[in-house]
Scaffold this active site. Structure first.
Site, PDB file in Angstrom:
ATOM      1  N   CYS A  85      70.051  16.907  38.082  1.00 49.81           N
ATOM      2  CA  CYS A  85      71.086  16.172  38.795  1.00 49.81           C
ATOM      3  C   CYS A  85      70.489  15.410  39.993  1.00 49.81           C
ATOM      4  O   CYS A  85      69.772  14.445  39.798  1.00 49.81           O
ATOM      5  CB  CYS A  85      72.218  17.112  39.209  1.00 49.81           C
ATOM      6  SG  CYS A  85      73.761  16.259  39.631  1.00 49.81           S
ATOM      7  N   HIS A 193      73.527  20.447  34.264  1.00 47.80           N
ATOM      8  CA  HIS A 193      73.004  21.608  34.987  1.00 47.80           C
ATOM      9  C   HIS A 193      72.747  22.785  34.047  1.00 47.80           C
ATOM     10  O   HIS A 193      73.638  23.618  33.821  1.00 47.80           O
ATOM     11  CB  HIS A 193      74.017  22.048  36.051  1.00 47.80           C
ATOM     12  CG  HIS A 193      74.123  21.137  37.224  1.00 47.80           C
ATOM     13  ND1 HIS A 193      73.406  21.330  38.389  1.00 47.80           N
ATOM     14  CD2 HIS A 193      74.862  20.021  37.416  1.00 47.80           C
ATOM     15  CE1 HIS A 193      73.708  20.374  39.252  1.00 47.80           C
ATOM     16  NE2 HIS A 193      74.592  19.569  38.683  1.00 47.80           N
ATOM     17  N   GLU A 195      71.087  25.405  34.722  1.00 54.29           N
ATOM     18  CA  GLU A 195      71.126  26.652  35.494  1.00 54.29           C
ATOM     19  C   GLU A 195      72.554  27.179  35.657  1.00 54.29           C
ATOM     20  O   GLU A 195      72.738  28.323  36.084  1.00 54.29           O
ATOM     21  CB  GLU A 195      70.471  26.437  36.868  1.00 54.29           C
ATOM     22  CG  GLU A 195      71.322  25.763  37.928  1.00 54.29           C
ATOM     23  CD  GLU A 195      71.489  24.267  37.766  1.00 54.29           C
ATOM     24  OE1 GLU A 195      72.104  23.649  38.654  1.00 54.29           O
ATOM     25  OE2 GLU A 195      70.999  23.698  36.755  1.00 54.29           O
TER      26      GLU A 195
END
Length: 218
Positions: A85, A193, A195
């Site tokens: 990002c 994302h 994660e």
């Protein structure tokens, strides 16, 4: 070891730290004013957030932070770098990846889960996926509209540098591009994302499988 950079405005460093802890990988958060990366670093992650409040352009100021000089040298020597990002935006501003980010086509901040298609897997990041596989990752950005000129796009396609594309384009990104890498395939950038997709309770574990690709170098 994984070095996770932290800038003023970064807000995903601990998410990345937690994701790698699930893989039993040692991490260290590195403040942006440091002049050197820790020893024995095998992967640098530039996480998401709003570095310097996204003033000027997303990533435009963070690109000049002292630590980025070491990151650029690390990448040029073949070290792996992952930008997520805002991290992707910083890599574009730093010249480590080609192209640029524009405001989302609808000019709104977008936050939702997005389906992505794997375009190329000839790289350490996505080697655990088949080409055409669909993965689910959250997205959260206002400037995710990727752009590159015609010649640059042709090079990305020819060198298999387009990694991920949106199944349904949320932001107007050229050719539905959600993630790319450099020609040497050691610098990776994506707007979604991974994660935030590491446990079933979060709705997907596809992100963890993506990060697992780096275990071979750690």
């Amino acid at each position: 070891m994984v070095a996770i950079l932290q800038f003023l405005g970064t807000n995903c460093e601990h998410d990345v730290e937690y994701a790698f802890s699930l893989l039993n990988v040692q991490t260290q958060i590195v403040w942006h004013k440091e002049n050197a990366l820790p020893q024995n670093v095998k992967l640098v992650v530039i996480p998401g957030g709003f570095s310097y409040g996204d003033y000027l352009r997303s990533g435009a100021i963070a690109r000049f932070s002292p630590i980025m000089k070491s990151v650029i040298e690390f990448a040029k020597e073949g070290g792996c770098v992952l930008g997520i990002c805002n991290g992707f935006q910083i890599l574009l501003e730093s010249g480590l990846l080609p192209g640029a980010m524009q405001r989302n086509e609808n000019l709104h901040f977008i936050s939702k889960v997005s389906d992505l298609r794997v375009v190329n897997n000839d790289n350490v990041f996505l080697k655990n996926f088949q080409i055409g596989a669909i993965v689910r990752n959250p997205i959260a950005h206002a400037e995710g509209n990727y752009y590159i000129d015609t010649k640059g796009l042709e090079e990305l396609e020819r060198n298999q540098q387009i990694l991920l594309e949106y199944v349904e384009n949320p932001n107007g990104s050229l050719r539905n591009i959600a993630g790319i890498c450099n020609r040497q395939k050691n610098v990776f950038g994506l707007m979604p994302h991974p994660e935030r997709a590491v446990e079933k309770i979060l709705g997907s574990t596809d992100g963890l499988k993506m990060l697992e690709g780096f275990l071979g170098i750690l």
